[in-house]
Design a protein around this motif. Structure first.
Motif, short mmCIF file in Angstrom:
data_model
loop_
_atom_site.label_atom_id
_atom_site.label_comp_id
_atom_site.label_asym_id
_atom_site.label_seq_id
_atom_site.Cartn_x
_atom_site.Cartn_y
_atom_site.Cartn_z
N TYR A 1 -4.17 7.39 -4.66
CA TYR A 1 -3.02 7.44 -3.75
C TYR A 1 -3.14 8.69 -2.89
O TYR A 1 -3.28 9.80 -3.41
N VAL B 1 -0.09 6.41 0.10
CA VAL B 1 -0.75 5.17 0.51
C VAL B 1 -1.83 4.85 -0.52
O VAL B 1 -2.68 5.71 -0.81
N TYR C 1 2.26 1.47 8.19
CA TYR C 1 1.99 1.60 6.77
C TYR C 1 0.76 2.45 6.47
O TYR C 1 0.38 2.62 5.30
N ARG D 1 0.82 -1.21 0.00
CA ARG D 1 0.00 0.00 0.00
C ARG D 1 0.86 1.26 0.00
O ARG D 1 0.38 2.32 -0.35
N ASN D 2 2.10 1.17 0.45
CA ASN D 2 2.97 2.34 0.47
C ASN D 2 3.73 2.43 -0.84
O ASN D 2 4.44 1.50 -1.23
N ILE E 1 5.73 10.04 -0.59
CA ILE E 1 5.30 8.72 -0.10
C ILE E 1 3.78 8.75 0.03
O ILE E 1 3.23 9.59 0.73
N LYS F 1 0.79 10.09 2.56
CA LYS F 1 0.96 9.44 3.86
C LYS F 1 1.10 10.46 4.98
O LYS F 1 0.72 10.20 6.12
#
Length: 316
Positions: free
Chosen positions: A53, A20, A158, A5-6, A18, A56
């Motif tokens: 996406y 998720v 994560y 997922r990352n 970055i 994060k």
């Protein structure tokens, strides 16, 4: 251990963020009573996308562009329109996190009973003061992702970090107009469409044939589809919101109606005078009023504050 997922995504400057990954799902996958309709975060310009996406971390700025990177100072003191422009400037598919996308994270957290804690008391969690982040420049903001995994939406390293406290975050595609709840359809705000105050893309969220609205009366804040426009402001915990109606599915899908008791202490703030745009999550001073479902609809798009930043998102 690698978690799929990352994902690292590069922008048009070749600088990474970055992110998720969230895969397409339905409302029924996210909340009780939801239909099998695809969640609005995955519908853009009438087409369904398989994944999106989400940053994060809250964004920091590098040469005027926002990036999702760990252990950085989150950018603040930026108004809504400039936050949106900064995200769009990163290239095709990049945008300011939308209300539908924010809701996707909040609802997944609620479903899995992993409400994130965070910097809600001057660098620490108000409810678990042993949980602390790394404070930035001697102030009370904490560096992105510097808290424990319970500060992520899924309580793992994560997940999406810092959605509770630290800084409020602008989201796009949702507003109040004289108390009426309006959205830009599905996740269309993920594209560089007109999201200005006069845009014809803003549409009311209906309950039957009537627009849903927040009003402020002698009993506090009320969710209704009746009554007249008012010009007042107030706030309340979600558990104290008065309801004349059963919230339409769309309001649940954009995380305006927490179901779990663990999220109902967080606060809703509304101003029913003119246009107000949302930021979510709370800041380092908000204590129990902060939370992944905290929602501030109390300010115009022009407000600039050391307590308010933003987060990017991306789709292919």
């Amino acid at each position: 251990m690698i978690n799929a997922r990352n994902v690292v995504v590069f922008d048009n400057e070749g600088i990474p963020s970055i992110m998720v990954r969230f895969d397409k799902c339905t409302n029924a996958d996210l909340f009780k009573g939801g239909s099998n309709q695809t969640h609005p975060a995955f519908i853009i310009d009438g087409k369904e996308v398989d994944r999106i996406y989400i940053a994060k971390y809250p964004c920091t700025l590098i040469n005027g562009k926002p990036y999702s990177l760990p252990f950085t100072k989150p950018a603040t003191d930026i108004d809504f329109d400039n936050a949106a422009r900064a995200c769009f400037s990163k290239g095709k598919g990049w945008h300011l996190l939308t209300a539908a996308e924010y809701a996707l994270v909040a609802l997944e957290s609620e479903k899995n009973s992993t409400p994130p804690r965070g910097n809600t008391h001057f660098g620490a969690s108000h409810s678990n003061p042993e949980e602390k982040g790394v404070r930035c420049d001697g102030g009370y903001k904490t560096a992105t992702g510097s808290g424990p995994s319970t500060w992520a939406h899924d309580h793992t390293p994560y997940g999406v970090y810092d959605l509770c406290g630290n800084i409020w975050e602008w989201v796009s595609g949702l507003r109040l107009m004289d108390g009426r709840i309006e959205v830009i359809e599905n996740n269309n705000a993920a594209n560089p469409v007109d999201i200005g105050a006069a845009s014809p893309l803003w549409k009311p969220v209906l309950c039957g044939s009537e627009p849903t609205r927040f009003i402020v009366d002698g009993e506090g804040v009320r969710l209704t589809a009746a009554g007249e426009d008012c010009t007042d402001w107030d706030g309340c915990a979600w558990k104290d919101l008065n309801r004349d109606i059963e919230p339409p599915e769309l309001l649940k899908a954009i995380a305006l109606c927490p179901e779990s008791e663990i999220n109902k202490d967080s606060f809703l703030y509304v101003d029913t005078n003119g246009e107000t745009l949302p930021f979510r999550g709370g800041s380092w001073v908000n204590g129990s009023r902060a939370g992944v479902f905290a929602l501030n609809l109390n300010h115009p798009r022009s407000v600039v504050s050391a307590h308010v930043g933003f987060r990017s998102a991306f789709y292919e």
